[in-house]
Design a protein around this motif. Structure first.
Motif, mmCIF file in Angstrom:
data_model
loop_
_atom_site.group_PDB
_atom_site.id
_atom_site.type_symbol
_atom_site.label_atom_id
_atom_site.label_comp_id
_atom_site.label_asym_id
_atom_site.label_seq_id
_atom_site.Cartn_x
_atom_site.Cartn_y
_atom_site.Cartn_z
ATOM 1 N N PRO A 212 0.894 -1.268 -0.042
ATOM 2 C CA PRO A 212 0.049 0.047 0.181
ATOM 3 C C PRO A 212 0.775 1.315 -0.063
ATOM 4 O O PRO A 212 0.388 2.247 -0.452
ATOM 5 C CB PRO A 212 -0.762 -0.155 1.397
ATOM 6 N N LEU A 213 2.049 1.174 0.489
ATOM 7 C CA LEU A 213 2.646 2.405 0.631
ATOM 8 C C LEU A 213 3.425 2.908 -0.664
ATOM 9 O O LEU A 213 3.642 4.130 -0.718
ATOM 10 C CB LEU A 213 4.136 2.394 1.710
ATOM 11 N N THR A 214 3.637 2.009 -1.521
ATOM 12 C CA THR A 214 4.337 2.278 -2.708
ATOM 13 C C THR A 214 3.292 2.096 -4.134
ATOM 14 O O THR A 214 3.735 2.399 -4.992
ATOM 15 C CB THR A 214 5.477 1.339 -2.840
ATOM 16 N N THR A 215 1.899 1.618 -3.754
ATOM 17 C CA THR A 215 1.026 1.442 -4.904
ATOM 18 C C THR A 215 1.050 3.050 -5.624
ATOM 19 O O THR A 215 0.703 3.843 -5.059
ATOM 20 C CB THR A 215 -0.466 0.827 -4.591
ATOM 21 N N SER A 216 1.059 2.662 -7.019
ATOM 22 C CA SER A 216 0.991 3.764 -7.895
ATOM 23 C C SER A 216 2.150 4.889 -7.661
ATOM 24 O O SER A 216 2.237 6.016 -8.516
ATOM 25 C CB SER A 216 -0.318 4.424 -7.719
ATOM 26 N N LEU A 217 2.871 4.585 -6.984
ATOM 27 C CA LEU A 217 4.198 5.474 -6.724
ATOM 28 C C LEU A 217 5.416 4.949 -7.635
ATOM 29 O O LEU A 217 5.652 3.859 -7.833
ATOM 30 C CB LEU A 217 4.745 5.483 -5.301
ATOM 31 N N ASP A 218 5.969 5.996 -8.067
ATOM 32 C CA ASP A 218 7.358 5.788 -8.823
ATOM 33 C C ASP A 218 8.655 5.751 -7.840
ATOM 34 O O ASP A 218 9.289 6.388 -7.973
ATOM 35 C CB ASP A 218 7.551 6.849 -10.004
ATOM 36 N N ALA A 219 8.442 4.499 -7.200
ATOM 37 C CA ALA A 219 9.698 4.280 -6.264
ATOM 38 C C ALA A 219 10.666 3.414 -6.847
ATOM 39 O O ALA A 219 10.514 2.348 -7.362
ATOM 40 C CB ALA A 219 9.040 3.462 -4.965
ATOM 41 N N PRO A 220 11.931 3.863 -6.696
ATOM 42 C CA PRO A 220 13.255 3.120 -7.178
ATOM 43 C C PRO A 220 13.372 1.853 -6.302
ATOM 44 O O PRO A 220 13.154 1.569 -5.333
ATOM 45 C CB PRO A 220 14.343 4.167 -6.887
ATOM 46 N N LYS A 221 14.039 0.967 -7.237
ATOM 47 C CA LYS A 221 14.307 -0.352 -6.691
ATOM 48 C C LYS A 221 15.736 -0.346 -5.612
ATOM 49 O O LYS A 221 15.543 -1.131 -4.629
ATOM 50 C CB LYS A 221 14.906 -1.132 -7.828
ATOM 51 N N ASP A 222 16.365 0.707 -5.759
ATOM 52 C CA ASP A 222 17.216 0.963 -4.844
ATOM 53 C C ASP A 222 16.991 2.061 -3.523
ATOM 54 O O ASP A 222 18.094 2.426 -3.155
ATOM 55 C CB ASP A 222 18.547 1.251 -5.170
ATOM 56 N N LEU A 223 15.718 1.896 -3.429
ATOM 57 C CA LEU A 223 15.390 2.877 -2.356
ATOM 58 C C LEU A 223 16.099 2.805 -0.943
ATOM 59 O O LEU A 223 16.292 1.782 -0.416
ATOM 60 C CB LEU A 223 13.668 2.828 -2.083
ATOM 61 N N ASP A 224 16.459 3.859 -0.517
ATOM 62 C CA ASP A 224 17.304 4.040 0.752
ATOM 63 C C ASP A 224 16.734 4.763 1.686
ATOM 64 O O ASP A 224 17.030 6.060 1.919
ATOM 65 C CB ASP A 224 18.868 4.436 0.269
ATOM 66 N N LEU A 225 16.089 4.510 2.389
ATOM 67 C CA LEU A 225 15.307 5.387 3.479
ATOM 68 C C LEU A 225 16.190 5.513 4.634
ATOM 69 O O LEU A 225 15.691 6.312 5.581
ATOM 70 C CB LEU A 225 13.911 4.630 4.010
ATOM 71 N N LEU A 307 3.699 3.856 17.457
ATOM 72 C CA LEU A 307 2.985 4.811 17.147
ATOM 73 C C LEU A 307 3.436 5.845 15.736
ATOM 74 O O LEU A 307 2.354 6.036 14.768
ATOM 75 C CB LEU A 307 2.903 6.015 18.136
ATOM 76 N N GLY A 308 4.523 5.708 15.583
ATOM 77 C CA GLY A 308 5.249 6.299 14.100
ATOM 78 C C GLY A 308 4.891 5.835 12.953
ATOM 79 O O GLY A 308 4.300 6.145 12.009
ATOM 80 N N VAL A 309 4.896 4.296 13.229
ATOM 81 C CA VAL A 309 4.606 3.378 12.285
ATOM 82 C C VAL A 309 3.072 3.341 11.657
ATOM 83 O O VAL A 309 2.890 3.446 10.628
ATOM 84 C CB VAL A 309 5.014 1.694 12.648
ATOM 85 N N ARG A 310 2.256 3.484 12.860
ATOM 86 C CA ARG A 310 0.838 3.470 12.712
ATOM 87 C C ARG A 310 0.395 4.579 11.990
ATOM 88 O O ARG A 310 -0.364 4.794 11.366
ATOM 89 C CB ARG A 310 0.032 3.227 14.037
ATOM 90 N N LEU A 311 1.193 5.884 12.653
ATOM 91 C CA LEU A 311 0.569 7.049 11.804
ATOM 92 C C LEU A 311 1.026 7.164 10.308
ATOM 93 O O LEU A 311 0.356 7.678 9.539
ATOM 94 C CB LEU A 311 1.482 8.249 12.594
ATOM 95 N N VAL A 312 2.253 6.236 9.820
ATOM 96 C CA VAL A 312 2.520 6.439 8.559
ATOM 97 C C VAL A 312 1.494 5.627 7.758
ATOM 98 O O VAL A 312 1.055 5.947 6.896
ATOM 99 C CB VAL A 312 3.760 5.731 8.426
ATOM 100 N N VAL A 313 0.888 4.537 8.291
ATOM 101 C CA VAL A 313 -0.028 3.486 7.608
ATOM 102 C C VAL A 313 -1.456 4.692 7.520
ATOM 103 O O VAL A 313 -2.210 4.481 6.458
ATOM 104 C CB VAL A 313 -0.188 2.285 8.509
ATOM 105 N N ARG A 332 -14.398 1.258 10.812
ATOM 106 C CA ARG A 332 -13.346 1.747 11.573
ATOM 107 C C ARG A 332 -12.127 0.448 11.520
ATOM 108 O O ARG A 332 -12.236 -0.549 11.661
ATOM 109 C CB ARG A 332 -13.698 2.143 12.908
ATOM 110 N N VAL A 333 -10.868 1.075 11.024
ATOM 111 C CA VAL A 333 -9.891 0.000 10.883
ATOM 112 C C VAL A 333 -9.046 0.387 12.068
ATOM 113 O O VAL A 333 -8.540 1.319 12.602
ATOM 114 C CB VAL A 333 -9.077 0.469 9.627
ATOM 115 N N ASN A 334 -8.285 -0.814 12.598
ATOM 116 C CA ASN A 334 -7.336 -0.741 13.887
ATOM 117 C C ASN A 334 -6.127 -0.779 13.155
ATOM 118 O O ASN A 334 -5.611 -1.506 12.344
ATOM 119 C CB ASN A 334 -7.495 -1.989 14.764
ATOM 120 N N ALA A 335 -5.454 0.570 13.233
ATOM 121 C CA ALA A 335 -4.287 0.577 12.363
ATOM 122 C C ALA A 335 -3.161 -0.217 12.725
ATOM 123 O O ALA A 335 -2.106 -0.882 11.957
ATOM 124 C CB ALA A 335 -3.811 2.297 12.580
#
Length: 381
Positions: A212-225, A307-313, A332-335
């Motif tokens: 879900p985080l990258t669906t329809s996004l132009d994310a590179p294969k070597d993404l370095d977060l 909490l930070g992870v859930r906020l991203v979602v 209602r979804v439990n994140a």
């Protein structure tokens, strides 16, 4: 009567401007090729300095005269920056790039630009490098060429060249597409010499973010977060855009400054910013979507360490949904629980979230209705 070559002759002036603009296009393509060469060599700590100017001029001058149309080659070699361009060409050749193959293709683009300028008047105003970073994101696929351009010390000069070409009615997107194709060739040629892999396998960050985080996004294969600045470059998010999107999140979460800060500091924030950038370029109401973060606060449930992870979602879900879609008891979804099942999460993190998830109500299996009330069920013997 003035002759076609004299000063003041409108035809001659127009042709001089057209040839001059084609030289600008050549500079842009050469700057991209040189940036890709440096980037590939730098990854292996083997970046080579440009050869001496006089030596480079002697090495490539005859090649340019042979492969480039006379009017354009004369303008190139008569310019004040010719020695530096010759150095870039010589450096490409020494890095393993076939100039006999790349120069004719660049010449074709330069001729197209020359003819285009001769037929079109310049009338588009420049708006700064932010516009061109958006153009890169929309025109070039994610990968080493786009990152090489944005990480190059000469990026401001490249953006300025793009602006000048655009002002003169040139199709900058078309030139960028051609420059990208040549850049890919340069990347592969230099990689072969360095023994590097020009098409890296998917990175751990790319694999963990898939879903879900990258669906329809132009994310590179070597993404370095792990490197925030590089991740934003890879996704073609300018510092100004990143700052603006962060401000929008804070405005959407009044009184929740700490939570907004956790979202902005999250490892995968660049992917959220990339979705906001994509939506903004499509004319979608990004800030309206973000209001869902306060309308549905199921992200509060679960272990505070996640909490930070859930906020991203939650932010990603808010951006992907229509802003007026309700968040009633049935939807209602439990994140935390949703995140624990996500394929975009490290298995270790997923287990930690699953342990901390304490849903307020039983989760309903997707695409499956809740059980009917007991009074409606048929009795069994």
């Amino acid at each position: 009567m003035t002759t076609p070559g004299q000063e003041g002759d409108p035809f001659a002036d127009a042709m001089r401007e057209a040839v001059g603009t084609s030289v600008e296009a050549w500079r842009l393509m050469m700057a991209v090729a040189d940036a890709v060469r440096r980037y590939q060599q730098r990854k292996k700590d083997r970046e080579a300095d440009l050869p001496p100017a006089e030596e480079a001029v002697n090495e490539v001058a005859s090649t340019v005269r042979t492969l480039v149309p006379p009017d354009i080659s004369a303008a190139l070699m008569g310019g004040a920056d010719w020695p530096r361009m010759a150095q870039q060409m010589a450096a490409l050749r020494r890095a393993g790039v076939d100039l006999d193959g790349i120069l004719p293709r660049m010449a074709e683009v330069a001729v197209t630009v020359r003819d285009s300028v001769a037929e079109n008047a310049a009338r588009v105003s420049r708006e700064g490098t932010g516009e061109w970073e958006r153009l890169l994101r929309e025109t070039l696929p994610a990968g080493p060429v786009r990152e090489a351009i944005l990480s190059s010390p000469t990026w401001p000069d490249i953006a300025a060249t793009m602006a000048r070409l655009d002002e003169r009615g040139v199709d900058v997107r078309g030139i960028l597409a051609s420059a990208h194709n040549e850049g890919v060739g340069v990347d592969r040629a230099v990689a072969r010499v360095l023994g590097a892999n020009a098409a890296p396998a998917a990175s751990r960050d790319a694999m963990l973010s898939y879903g879900p985080l990258t669906t329809s996004l132009d994310a590179p294969k070597d993404l370095d977060l792990s490197d925030r600045a590089r991740a934003l470059r890879q996704l073609a998010i300018s510092p100004a855009e990143n700052e603006r999107y962060g401000r929008w999140v804070q405005e959407a979460m009044p009184g929740r400054e700490q939570e907004a800060g956790l979202l902005l500091a999250a490892r995968q924030w660049p992917l959220v910013a990339a979705r906001m950038a994509k939506m903004e370029s499509e004319g979608k109401p990004v800030r309206e979507h973000l209001t869902r973060l306060m309308k549905d606060t199921s992200w509060e449930q679960g272990a505070s360490s996640q909490l930070g992870v859930r906020l991203v979602v939650a932010a990603n879900e808010a951006l992907r949904r229509v802003p007026w879609e309700g968040a009633g008891s049935g939807s209602r979804v439990n994140a935390a629980a949703a995140r624990s099942r996500s394929t975009s999460m490290d298995p270790t993190e997923r287990r930690a979230v699953a342990k901390g998830a304490a849903p307020a109500e039983a989760l309903v299996a997707p695409h499956r209705p809740e059980s009917a009330p007991a009074s409606n069920r048929k009795k069994t013997r």
